[in-house]
Write an enzyme that holds these catalytic residues in place. Sequence first.
Site, PDB file in Angstrom:
ATOM      1  N   ARG B 361      13.942   7.510 -11.543  1.00 22.80           N
ATOM      2  CA  ARG B 361      12.573   8.124 -11.487  1.00 22.80           C
ATOM      3  C   ARG B 361      12.838   9.801 -11.372  1.00 22.80           C
ATOM      4  O   ARG B 361      12.902   9.936 -10.096  1.00 22.80           O
ATOM      5  CB  ARG B 361      11.655   7.432 -10.258  1.00 22.80           C
ATOM      6  N   HIS B 365       6.757  10.428  -7.205  1.00 23.59           N
ATOM      7  CA  HIS B 365       6.027   9.265  -7.506  1.00 23.59           C
ATOM      8  C   HIS B 365       4.634   9.478  -8.006  1.00 23.59           C
ATOM      9  O   HIS B 365       4.382   8.632  -8.885  1.00 23.59           O
ATOM     10  CB  HIS B 365       6.069   8.237  -5.956  1.00 23.59           C
ATOM     11  N   TYR B 374      12.718  13.827   0.296  1.00 23.81           N
ATOM     12  CA  TYR B 374      13.549  12.654   0.732  1.00 23.81           C
ATOM     13  C   TYR B 374      14.785  12.336  -0.192  1.00 23.81           C
ATOM     14  O   TYR B 374      15.646  11.366  -0.137  1.00 23.81           O
ATOM     15  CB  TYR B 374      12.829  11.232   0.896  1.00 23.81           C
TER      16      TYR B 374
END
Lengths: 362, 473
Positions: B361, B365, B374
């Site tokens: 990804r 998100h 993160y």
Amino acid sequence: MASLLSRFCRKLALPGSAHGSRMTSTTACGSETVKSLNLYSAINQALHIALETDPRSYVFGEDVGFGGVFRCTTGLAERFGKNRVFNTPLCEQGIVGFGIGLAAMGNRAVVEIQVADYIYPAFDQIVNEAAKFRYRSGNQFNCGGLTIRAPYGAVGHGGHYHSQSPEAFFCHVPGIKVVIPRSPREAKGLLLSSIRDPNPVVFFEPKWLYRQAVEEVPEHDYMIPLSQAEIIREGSDITLVGWGAQLTVMEQACLDAEKEGISCELIDLKTLLPWDKETVEASVKKTGRLLISHEAPITGGFGAEISATILERCFLKLEAPVSRVCGLDTPFPLVFEPFYMPTKNKASSSSSLSSPSKTHIF
Amino acid sequence: MAQHLKSSKSTFLNVLRHSLAFGSPSHASRHLRQKLPHGGPPSIKKVSPNPLTRLCNTMVDTLSSSHEDTNNESFTNIQVMDFPGGKVSFTPEIHFISESNEERVPCYRVLDDNGQQLPNSQFVPVSKEIAVKMYSDMVTLQMMDNIFYEAQRQGRLSFYATAYGEEAINIASAAALSPDDVIFPQYREPGVLLWRGFTLQEFANQCFGNKSDYGKGRQMPVHYGSNKLNYFTVSATIATQLPNAVGAAYSLKMDGKDACAVTFFGDGGSSEGDFHAAMNFAAVMEAPVLFICRNNGWAISTPTSDQFRSDGVVVKGRAYGIRSIRVDGNDALAMYSAVHEAREMAIREHRPILIEALTYRVGHHSTSDDSTRYRSADEIEWWNKARNPLSRFRTWVESNGWWSDEAESDLRSRIKKEMLEAIRVAEKTEKPNLNHMFSDVYDVPPLNLREQELLVRQAIKSHPQDYPSDVPL
């Protein structure tokens, strides 16, 4: 409940108060054949008719193949084949999720949850998928063909996990309907309506009545309309509202109250969501008093919704606070069941007359 | 008794069971196991204090030396009993199946990292027309994501989620399916819609929630749905679409359609209960459904090491009796082939198939996330550059003489123009009428909703300044 009724209505006890008369429940045609059936047989008949009249309808759930733990699905697999009537793995979220998918493709999916106490794993599917399927898609899709059947309510020895009445959780979900029949004849007609209704329906069957209730049930294909409450006993002094097995109890209370000269009007709500406010409102405007009774725990129970609505609409016509005679706020107990249940002889712990604003808690 | 014993060892055990009143065949076999067979591992050759055991062992000795028993195999190979669910053979060794295979399940790919076709690669051939459409749609998807993402940053959209890095999964899977296959997406698969013909304008209408949005302005951006393209409306709840897809697949099977159901989900989604429910149902119901897992390494901020401890998602298929494959999700040809083959098996054999597409990804998100909090920017950058699905496929398409720099720049400028126009139009199209707040809750609005609409309208009349003016009444 009867002594509560008498305290409510003492001042109104008039000589010669009319005893309630029972109205016939369904729009039955004159020359129908009827058969004496219990509740599970009436449900079974409805399912046979549903599968017969729509070749794209399915019945499934745990143990449905051999007839079901309550015998509601007897004979279906043999008659319609294992492709249409089948057992599923033991997984309620799967059962309902699968049913939604079938319904989304234009089929009728009549799914069985073995006992309403086990419906919760499917709650996400019901609330977030079934209830919103049409709305979120802008009506491009719908799963109206879904009907979820579950036995609910006290059975005398069911304890925590075979006695629950979870209807209140579902009444809080816009997009589904919640239907609860009181008797075999009602169950057949309401179930056929629920199956054929173009919206997903949760249909709770009072398991206590599966064998206990026997009634003349017409053999033909008939439907009883949803969202229409029925006055099953006419009266003028107090309105009582209930559903399912509780109506049997309430009927006994009405009979006792009539001996003391109180005329009771008893209403079967039948559909809790969307519920027929108009019938209840008209009745309360006539009688001036309302008592609601259900097995489910009183706090947050559906009686609270009825009470609040009627207060809003009938405040000036009310002569006493709305009363709720319900299950207690405990998990459904085994040994203590007779104490828990809203039986006809329940009496309030504090007098309603001395503090009219206090709700009677049973 | 000996003369009644036949050579069949199962008969022997039946005798044991009935005449020696063993409680169960496993009970009987436990006694047997103390007597070890010829060539078997050395036993605890003690004399049992249990008289029944001693008797068993004597009988075993008698039988073993019997000439009738030509099959002198060890007791370990006897299928002792049919348990419900079938025959199992017994073993005297205590052995736990390892939690993982020594080697991870290999990943199917056709193109190497540089877009060169691997030697001996098996794949379903793709025509020029399909290949060019695939590549163009991958570019279009990426550009659409760019422009919508920017629009959100500018405050013109409330929310957006990109599919960066997963363009091959999106487009190649769609290309391998037929228009009759019904799609149950998660939310990162708009490319499937794009392939099927959903226009940039239609995407924009949903994102802006205007009156042309098929969803009637009810949901957040990227919650697309299209019944004409057989793409069920997105719901944000994770993995709830999986059991729905199984039911839909069953319907297709019962109706005898030449079609399957296809459902997408992420690595995170495979942890949800609905994944397990759906997989199990699909296997039992023999439903023609494809489970396509986009294992992109992250569920918002949760890496796969915090998500599961299995070898990814592909190994879970076997647990349910489902045929599975692991595929390089950034390889458009591999994705195309895997989905193509899976679809045929699903429909022909009435079975579910699990496809784990490994990918990354690249984007956050969603616009509500800053993934640099993160994970390292280097990691993101590496995947964006070195393992980019677009560049790999472009190399292959160009190697066939089917694409060029000119075609690329033509495409990009056309898409950019179309996108900006789509946004311009979507933005100024009015919102859906207020009555659509109340319609479609049920097939027909019930009385309580009709009453509530009246109340809302009254409230608007008395305090119009409290309500948005772009929703027509």
